[in-house]
Design a protein around this motif. Structure first.
Motif, PDB file in Angstrom:
ATOM      1  N   PHE A 148       0.741  -1.312   0.124  1.00  0.00           N
ATOM      2  CA  PHE A 148       0.065  -0.122   0.205  1.00  0.00           C
ATOM      3  C   PHE A 148       0.886   1.103  -0.182  1.00  0.00           C
ATOM      4  N   ILE A 149       1.801   1.277   1.118  1.00  0.00           N
ATOM      5  CA  ILE A 149       2.718   2.453   0.998  1.00  0.00           C
ATOM      6  C   ILE A 149       3.418   2.652  -0.207  1.00  0.00           C
ATOM      7  N   SER A 150       4.121   1.449  -0.718  1.00  0.00           N
ATOM      8  CA  SER A 150       5.075   1.597  -1.914  1.00  0.00           C
ATOM      9  C   SER A 150       4.368   1.962  -3.205  1.00  0.00           C
ATOM     10  N   GLY A 151       3.122   1.557  -3.254  1.00  0.00           N
ATOM     11  CA  GLY A 151       2.373   2.013  -4.232  1.00  0.00           C
ATOM     12  C   GLY A 151       1.974   3.348  -4.268  1.00  0.00           C
ATOM     13  N   ALA A 152       1.792   4.080  -3.014  1.00  0.00           N
ATOM     14  CA  ALA A 152       1.584   5.445  -3.016  1.00  0.00           C
ATOM     15  C   ALA A 152       3.047   6.287  -3.404  1.00  0.00           C
ATOM     16  N   ALA A 153       4.093   5.646  -2.938  1.00  0.00           N
ATOM     17  CA  ALA A 153       5.350   6.191  -3.179  1.00  0.00           C
ATOM     18  C   ALA A 153       5.911   6.143  -4.673  1.00  0.00           C
ATOM     19  N   ASN A 186     -10.426  18.235 -15.177  1.00  0.00           N
ATOM     20  CA  ASN A 186      -9.594  17.564 -16.135  1.00  0.00           C
ATOM     21  C   ASN A 186      -8.347  17.170 -15.958  1.00  0.00           C
ATOM     22  N   PHE A 187      -8.288  16.647 -14.500  1.00  0.00           N
ATOM     23  CA  PHE A 187      -7.080  16.060 -13.977  1.00  0.00           C
ATOM     24  C   PHE A 187      -6.911  14.813 -14.073  1.00  0.00           C
ATOM     25  N   ASN A 188      -6.045  14.315 -14.837  1.00  0.00           N
ATOM     26  CA  ASN A 188      -6.021  12.747 -15.481  1.00  0.00           C
ATOM     27  C   ASN A 188      -5.166  11.986 -14.315  1.00  0.00           C
ATOM     28  N   PHE A 189      -5.503  11.204 -14.015  1.00  0.00           N
ATOM     29  CA  PHE A 189      -4.858  10.368 -13.054  1.00  0.00           C
ATOM     30  C   PHE A 189      -5.305   8.827 -12.933  1.00  0.00           C
ATOM     31  N   THR A 190      -4.499   7.914 -12.678  1.00  0.00           N
ATOM     32  CA  THR A 190      -4.573   6.599 -12.442  1.00  0.00           C
ATOM     33  C   THR A 190      -4.656   6.167 -10.944  1.00  0.00           C
ATOM     34  N   ASP A 191      -5.880   5.547 -10.464  1.00  0.00           N
ATOM     35  CA  ASP A 191      -6.076   5.208  -9.189  1.00  0.00           C
ATOM     36  C   ASP A 191      -5.481   4.017  -8.607  1.00  0.00           C
ATOM     37  N   ASN A 192      -4.422   3.838  -7.940  1.00  0.00           N
ATOM     38  CA  ASN A 192      -3.985   2.581  -7.705  1.00  0.00           C
ATOM     39  C   ASN A 192      -4.317   2.057  -6.271  1.00  0.00           C
ATOM     40  N   THR A 193      -5.266   2.771  -5.564  1.00  0.00           N
ATOM     41  CA  THR A 193      -5.721   2.599  -4.129  1.00  0.00           C
ATOM     42  C   THR A 193      -5.927   1.051  -3.992  1.00  0.00           C
ATOM     43  N   GLU A 194      -6.627   0.513  -4.776  1.00  0.00           N
ATOM     44  CA  GLU A 194      -7.234  -0.806  -4.439  1.00  0.00           C
ATOM     45  C   GLU A 194      -6.460  -1.988  -4.909  1.00  0.00           C
ATOM     46  N   VAL A 195      -5.095  -1.653  -5.513  1.00  0.00           N
ATOM     47  CA  VAL A 195      -4.047  -2.802  -5.869  1.00  0.00           C
ATOM     48  C   VAL A 195      -3.961  -3.955  -4.769  1.00  0.00           C
ATOM     49  N   PRO A 196      -3.470  -3.274  -3.705  1.00  0.00           N
ATOM     50  CA  PRO A 196      -3.014  -4.348  -2.545  1.00  0.00           C
ATOM     51  C   PRO A 196      -4.409  -5.106  -1.938  1.00  0.00           C
ATOM     52  N   PHE A 197      -5.347  -4.702  -2.307  1.00  0.00           N
ATOM     53  CA  PHE A 197      -6.740  -5.556  -2.003  1.00  0.00           C
ATOM     54  C   PHE A 197      -7.342  -6.375  -3.087  1.00  0.00           C
ATOM     55  N   GLY A 198      -6.545  -6.733  -4.207  1.00  0.00           N
ATOM     56  CA  GLY A 198      -6.861  -7.446  -5.234  1.00  0.00           C
ATOM     57  C   GLY A 198      -7.384  -7.073  -6.428  1.00  0.00           C
TER      58      GLY A 198
END
Length: 446
Positions: A14-19, A375-387
């Motif tokens: 989770f933390i490395s994903g944010a980093a 129009n702020f483009n982003f990729t949300d990776n929040t849920e990656v650690p949860f499958g």
């Protein structure tokens, strides 16, 4: 031991994903405020903290850091000009000795979380590791000591404020008893859990004037008649569940954010812990703050007002939920249409109207749009650690719209609850923005 190892693995991911989202370092990565916020999130997951309570913890945990930033810079307005009920003691003005306000701010986030969360003692390890890292990077001992003193002073001030928000009175209020009457909420399978925080409307708001300030429109009345408007809403959920596309299922699963879901296999029940809806938006706020290359001060301000927005959004939504006390689709369909039907998502243990995801997501989207622009483009990776996989969006409002619809696809909300929740959430967000403008907190987008 296996459970602890799994917990640490998820926390690291989770933390490395944010980093990984950071594109520019204007200060050391170990001082990124979202590291501390993510540490709080992992303890909340451990404790299975309910969505409204989690929002409260996020809101207060950021306030000490905000006060430390405000006391040492001209970049943001005083918190008391935003949160009307808050009156600081002025203790930071009396501190002696040189301290680093960024170090103090980071430590304060962990300290307030440590004091508020049921298993907050777990955050002591994070504090110890943080101090060890400071020493390894050459920060002088007197600066570390003075910074911790400043953090403790700021935390004490906020903790005193938190004790007056009526949270400690909840257990003494009248117990909620679900009604078996037609149209009323009743516990749902597989856990049949009791209703979550039925008296949450009594919690003191942060930026709104009251829990009832953002009332939803009058809802369609309950009716079992197959020609009624309500019955048609139920059938809309039922029929949609039988024709879901892979993309719609993916959206439902990505935005699930159920702190504790149960999967059954025969006589065995397995529980899965996940991030809360508020935790998702706090993580996302930290992620886009990095992407936008916000300063430390701006990042703390963004996380603080996001936490306060979440807290007020849940108070507003929960007031409506227990005012209307509306039956969930699963209950109606099992009683009157199809006894074997199950929704894609596990039905949460509280009344249906309005959709919590719709309210908090739209309130958050309006705030982040104000701070960082549309129009702020982003990729949300929040849920990656949860499958789940990542999902990309062209704006915060697009993400909020998807989060709202995910509850309809998941089979746990009628469309009316989604659309009215969108309206309620946007109203909360716009009120927050008006308060920020009045206080002088300007958008961060160039």
């Amino acid at each position: 031991m296996r459970g602890i190892k799994q917990y640490l693995f998820i926390a690291a991911a989770f933390i490395s994903g944010a980093a990984s989202a950071q594109s520019s370092k204007t200060y050391p990565d170990y001082l990124q405020p979202d590291h501390a916020v993510n540490a709080l999130t992992m303890v909340m997951i451990h404790d299975v903290v309910s969505p409204p309570v989690a929002a409260r913890y996020y809101a207060y945990s950021m306030m000490g850091a905000y006060n430390l930033v405000e006391a040492n810079t001209q970049s943001i307005p005083a918190l008391k000009s935003i949160v009307k009920a808050y009156q600081p003691t002025g203790v930071l003005d009396t501190l002696k000795g040189k301290y680093d306000y960024k170090i103090a701010s980071y430590y304060s986030i962990l300290e307030i979380g440590k004091q508020l969360l049921p298993s907050g003692a777990l955050l002591e390890d994070d504090q110890t590791q943080f101090v060890t890292l400071l020493k390894k990077t050459g920060v002088k001992q007197d600066v570390i000591d003075n910074s911790i003193k400043a953090a403790l002073a700021a935390s004490k001030d906020v903790l005193a404020f938190s004790k007056s928000d009526n949270y400690n009175k909840l257990s003494a209020l009248k117990r909620y008893t679900p009604s078996k009457a037609d149209g009323k909420w009743y516990p749902t399978p597989p856990g049949y859990f009791e209703a979550v925080e039925p008296n949450w409307r009594t919690i003191r708001v942060m930026l709104l004037d009251s829990a009832r300030q953002c009332k939803a429109a009058k809802l369609v009345p309950f009716n079992k008649d197959t020609t009624s408007a309500f019955y048609k809403q139920v059938m809309e959920v039922y029929n949609q569940s039988k024709h879901l596309s892979v993309e719609q299922i993916n959206q439902a699963m990505f935005w699930d954010c159920n702190p504790f879901a149960i999967t059954t296999s025969g006589h065995m029940a397995i529980g899965f812990k996940k991030i809360s809806p508020g935790g998702h938006w706090m993580h996302l706020t930290g992620q886009v703050a990095r992407q936008a290359k916000l300063s430390f001060d701006q990042t703390v301000a963004a996380l603080t007002v996001e936490g306060a927005t979440l807290m007020d959004a849940f108070i507003s939504c929960w007031d409506e939920k227990y005012n209307s006390d509306r039956i969930r689709p699963e209950t109606f369909i099992n009683r009157y249409i199809d006894v074997k039907w199950q929704p894609v998502l596990q039905t949460p243990p509280f009344p249906e109207f309005t959709s919590g995801h719709a309210v908090v997501s739209n309130a958050s989207a309006e705030l982040l749009t104000y701070l960082l622009g549309d129009n702020f483009n982003f990729t949300d990776n929040t849920e990656v650690p949860f499958g789940s996989s990542q999902r990309s969006f062209k704006s915060f409002r697009q993400a909020a719209a998807e989060a709202s619809m995910s509850r309809f696809y998941g089979g746990i909300h009628y469309m009316e609850s989604v659309t009215q929740g969108n309206v309620q959430g946007k109203e909360v967000g716009n009120i927050v923005i008006s308060k920020l403008k009045a206080a002088g907190l300007q958008p961060f987008a160039k």
